[in-house]
Design an enzyme around this catalytic site. Structure first.
Site, PDB file in Angstrom:
ATOM      1  N   ASP A 149       0.833  -1.200   0.000  1.00 40.00           N
ATOM      2  CA  ASP A 149       0.000   0.000   0.000  1.00 40.00           C
ATOM      3  C   ASP A 149       0.871   1.255   0.000  1.00 40.00           C
ATOM      4  O   ASP A 149       0.751   2.122   0.859  1.00 40.00           O
ATOM      5  CB  ASP A 149      -0.933  -0.014   1.210  1.00 40.00           C
ATOM      6  CG  ASP A 149      -1.861  -1.216   1.190  1.00 40.00           C
ATOM      7  OD1 ASP A 149      -3.060  -1.026   0.943  1.00 40.00           O
ATOM      8  OD2 ASP A 149      -1.391  -2.349   1.398  1.00 40.00           O
ATOM      9  N   ASP A 176      -1.408  -2.612  -4.180  1.00 43.58           N
ATOM     10  CA  ASP A 176      -1.704  -1.184  -4.042  1.00 43.58           C
ATOM     11  C   ASP A 176      -0.432  -0.371  -4.236  1.00 43.58           C
ATOM     12  O   ASP A 176       0.230   0.040  -3.279  1.00 43.58           O
ATOM     13  CB  ASP A 176      -2.370  -0.866  -2.703  1.00 43.58           C
ATOM     14  CG  ASP A 176      -3.851  -1.227  -2.701  1.00 43.58           C
ATOM     15  OD1 ASP A 176      -4.351  -1.730  -3.733  1.00 43.58           O
ATOM     16  OD2 ASP A 176      -4.506  -1.005  -1.676  1.00 43.58           O
ATOM     17  N   TYR A 179      -1.986   4.090  -6.319  1.00 42.33           N
ATOM     18  CA  TYR A 179      -3.223   4.756  -5.912  1.00 42.33           C
ATOM     19  C   TYR A 179      -3.672   5.751  -6.984  1.00 42.33           C
ATOM     20  O   TYR A 179      -4.212   6.814  -6.689  1.00 42.33           O
ATOM     21  CB  TYR A 179      -3.071   5.453  -4.558  1.00 42.33           C
ATOM     22  CG  TYR A 179      -3.157   4.492  -3.396  1.00 42.33           C
ATOM     23  CD1 TYR A 179      -4.304   4.386  -2.625  1.00 42.33           C
ATOM     24  CD2 TYR A 179      -2.091   3.653  -3.085  1.00 42.33           C
ATOM     25  CE1 TYR A 179      -4.395   3.489  -1.568  1.00 42.33           C
ATOM     26  CE2 TYR A 179      -2.165   2.751  -2.046  1.00 42.33           C
ATOM     27  CZ  TYR A 179      -3.317   2.668  -1.289  1.00 42.33           C
ATOM     28  OH  TYR A 179      -3.397   1.767  -0.244  1.00 42.33           O
ATOM     29  N   ASN A 209      -6.509  -3.929  -4.621  1.00 51.23           N
ATOM     30  CA  ASN A 209      -7.804  -3.433  -5.096  1.00 51.23           C
ATOM     31  C   ASN A 209      -7.681  -2.111  -5.851  1.00 51.23           C
ATOM     32  O   ASN A 209      -8.470  -1.821  -6.756  1.00 51.23           O
ATOM     33  CB  ASN A 209      -8.782  -3.281  -3.939  1.00 51.23           C
ATOM     34  CG  ASN A 209      -8.242  -2.418  -2.811  1.00 51.23           C
ATOM     35  OD1 ASN A 209      -7.228  -2.764  -2.208  1.00 51.23           O
ATOM     36  ND2 ASN A 209      -8.900  -1.314  -2.515  1.00 51.23           N
ATOM     37  N   HIS A 303     -11.322  -3.548   6.871  1.00 51.63           N
ATOM     38  CA  HIS A 303     -11.327  -4.671   5.926  1.00 51.63           C
ATOM     39  C   HIS A 303     -11.525  -6.025   6.607  1.00 51.63           C
ATOM     40  O   HIS A 303     -11.005  -7.049   6.137  1.00 51.63           O
ATOM     41  CB  HIS A 303     -10.044  -4.681   5.094  1.00 51.63           C
ATOM     42  CG  HIS A 303      -9.787  -3.411   4.354  1.00 51.63           C
ATOM     43  ND1 HIS A 303     -10.665  -2.903   3.433  1.00 51.63           N
ATOM     44  CD2 HIS A 303      -8.753  -2.518   4.415  1.00 51.63           C
ATOM     45  CE1 HIS A 303     -10.195  -1.762   2.935  1.00 51.63           C
ATOM     46  NE2 HIS A 303      -9.045  -1.506   3.530  1.00 51.63           N
ATOM     47  N   HIS A 330      -3.279  -4.132   2.296  1.00 51.25           N
ATOM     48  CA  HIS A 330      -4.692  -3.763   2.355  1.00 51.25           C
ATOM     49  C   HIS A 330      -5.064  -3.001   3.637  1.00 51.25           C
ATOM     50  O   HIS A 330      -5.651  -1.934   3.577  1.00 51.25           O
ATOM     51  CB  HIS A 330      -5.564  -5.011   2.197  1.00 51.25           C
ATOM     52  CG  HIS A 330      -6.949  -4.732   1.707  1.00 51.25           C
ATOM     53  ND1 HIS A 330      -7.242  -3.735   0.812  1.00 51.25           N
ATOM     54  CD2 HIS A 330      -8.146  -5.336   2.011  1.00 51.25           C
ATOM     55  CE1 HIS A 330      -8.550  -3.736   0.556  1.00 51.25           C
ATOM     56  NE2 HIS A 330      -9.113  -4.674   1.289  1.00 51.25           N
ATOM     57  N   VAL A 331      -4.755  -3.569   4.798  1.00 49.82           N
ATOM     58  CA  VAL A 331      -4.988  -2.884   6.067  1.00 49.82           C
ATOM     59  C   VAL A 331      -3.810  -1.950   6.325  1.00 49.82           C
ATOM     60  O   VAL A 331      -2.657  -2.398   6.355  1.00 49.82           O
ATOM     61  CB  VAL A 331      -5.143  -3.887   7.225  1.00 49.82           C
ATOM     62  CG1 VAL A 331      -5.277  -3.149   8.554  1.00 49.82           C
ATOM     63  CG2 VAL A 331      -6.352  -4.780   6.984  1.00 49.82           C
ATOM     64  N   HIS A 332      -4.097  -0.678   6.556  1.00 51.34           N
ATOM     65  CA  HIS A 332      -3.039   0.321   6.656  1.00 51.34           C
ATOM     66  C   HIS A 332      -2.490   0.386   8.080  1.00 51.34           C
ATOM     67  O   HIS A 332      -2.642   1.378   8.797  1.00 51.34           O
ATOM     68  CB  HIS A 332      -3.549   1.676   6.189  1.00 51.34           C
ATOM     69  CG  HIS A 332      -4.053   1.647   4.792  1.00 51.34           C
ATOM     70  ND1 HIS A 332      -4.925   2.583   4.280  1.00 51.34           N
ATOM     71  CD2 HIS A 332      -3.812   0.778   3.764  1.00 51.34           C
ATOM     72  CE1 HIS A 332      -5.201   2.299   3.015  1.00 51.34           C
ATOM     73  NE2 HIS A 332      -4.538   1.204   2.685  1.00 51.34           N
TER      74      HIS A 332
END
Length: 435
Positions: A149, A176, A179, A209, A303, A330-332
């Site tokens: 991410d 990710d 962005y 995603n 999430h 995914h999870v920040h």
């Protein structure tokens, strides 16, 4: 012009991103994000830009670069001395359109055979600046820098600077990337932002995603930008899709899975994974590492449960193959679990690590479930990056480095033992701690 671009970026990110990010979760309280870093193009139209390298099968690397001039050849010259190129390879090129945007010419050139642990100097398209990269070693030790991410904010720039300050062999990114979220110039900016690192060491990525970029009526082809720009060694690892593949470095087999393509037991990805893991000889390749985007284990409120269907479909394959570590994004935030299988502590299951904390514009996911799960060893909502240093066939050191502005602080570390060395894990016997 810059003011207009800034206003357009702000409008796109504010109004379009919630629609296209594919993240159907409640609004979360996050740390204030930092501004986007937009990196302009400052070279000529024929000069290569957005240069990055990736592993492309045994003893080979793939050099990817973009030119605005479509007449530039897809050629890379390379050698072991600056300015002296005794190797030359020709590759392929592509481009794509997205709504009103048209990409530059994207060149992919596979070079080799190359010697391990060796610095090569190279030039792209017979023009522009000289770059260099170092090939990974063929034997232990080997070190991976890992972060998900990433995005392109001031936090991202700080994370990249901290990664660059200490050498590594291969960069791993579990989804990710830019962005961009349909705003294609942000893909170009991201490529320029990461070029100082990505042209210097191989970057191996998988999709998240934010790479989907589906847009009703306008664009129905998913992953169009990602697949065109970040070609990974799927063909070399006998995968039919750029969304999942594998590669070997020294004695480490790394599998990159796709959270956003079919993964049920009838899917191509499932059948490929089953065959890929079955081919690994743990005597010569004692470590197996897996990366994917949506975490299978997660005690953050962000999430929750989004990786559950993939876990139910594929977890038994990873457990049966005695995978050592699974990294996700995914999870920040950052979170490290015990060895786990089927929601229970198991000494023969993988260690699960969430590292979706690269610096993205959405900020941090601050809310963790309380009380903590007995399976979760360490969790913290901070930006940072991780390093996996595999010392030999038995031992590896994992460390997570918190991003504290200009400083990188060691916040979590653990020594790992390869499951290939534990006779008790062939077969295994589970314990009873539950999530």
């Amino acid at each position: 012009m810059k003011l207009l671009l800034g206003l357009f970026l702000s409008f796109t990110l504010l109004f379009l991103c919630p629609f296209v990010s594919q993240a159907d979760v409640p609004e979360l309280i996050r740390e204030p994000p930092r501004p986007i870093v937009f990196v302009p193009h400052d070279r000529s139209k024929s000069d290569p830009q957005q240069v990055h390298v990736s592993l492309a099968g045994k003893d080979h690397m793939r050099v990817t670069f973009i030119t605005e001039d479509k007449h530039v050849e897809s050629v890379v010259e390379y050698g072991k001395q600056p300015g002296k190129y005794d190797g030359k390879a020709t590759g392929e090129c592509t481009s794509y359109k997205y709504f009103f945007y048209k990409s530059g010419t994207i060149h992919h050139v596979k070079i080799g055979p190359l010697q391990p642990n060796t610095t090569y100097y190279y030039r792209c398209g017979c023009n522009g600046p000289e770059f260099s990269f170092k090939t990974p070693p063929s034997t232990f030790p080997v070190e991976f820098a890992i972060v998900g991410d990433l995005g392109q904010t001031e936090w991202t720039a700080a994370t990249l600077a901290q990664i660059k300050s200490q050498d590594y062999d291969v960069f791993l990114l579990p989804g990710d990337l830019s962005y961009a979220d349909t705003h294609q110039p942000l893909w170009d900016s991201f490529g320029r932002l990461v070029e100082p690192l990505a042209s210097h060491r191989p970057w191996m990525v998988t999709e998240g995603n934010h790479e989907i970029e589906f847009f009703p009526i306008i664009e129905h082809t998913t992953f169009k930008s990602y697949n065109a720009r970040w070609l990974m060694p799927h063909t070399e690892s006998l995968s039919d899709s750029n969304l999942y593949y594998s590669f070997d470095v020294a004695g480490v087999h790394t599998v990159m899975l796709g959270s956003y393509t079919d993964f049920d037991c009838e899917s191509d990805q499932y059948q490929w994974l089953k065959a890929d893991l079955a081919k690994v000889d743990r005597k010569t390749t004692p470590w197996v590492v897996v990366l994917l985007h949506a975490p299978w284990y997660n005690t953050n409120e962000a999430h929750k449960g989004e990786g559950e269907s993939m876990r139910e479909a594929m977890e038994s394959l990873l457990f049966g193959a005695r995978v050592d570590v699974v990294f996700s994004g995914h999870v920040h935030a950052y979170e490290r679990f015990k060895r786990v299988y089927n929601n229970k502590a198991d000494p023969c299951g993988p260690i699960y690590i969430t590292i979706g904390d690269g610096g993205n514009r959405e900020g941090l996911a601050l809310s963790f479930k309380k009380p903590p799960s007995p399976l979760s060893v360490f969790r913290e909502p901070s930006f940072g990056h991780g390093r996996l240093k595999v010392m030999d066939g038995k031992r590896a050191h994992w460390s997570w480095h918190r991003n504290n502005d200009s400083n990188s602080l060691l916040a979590d570390e653990v020594w790992l033992e390869s499951l290939s060395t534990l006779s008790s894990c062939w077969p295994s016997s589970p314990t009873n701690d539950e999530l």
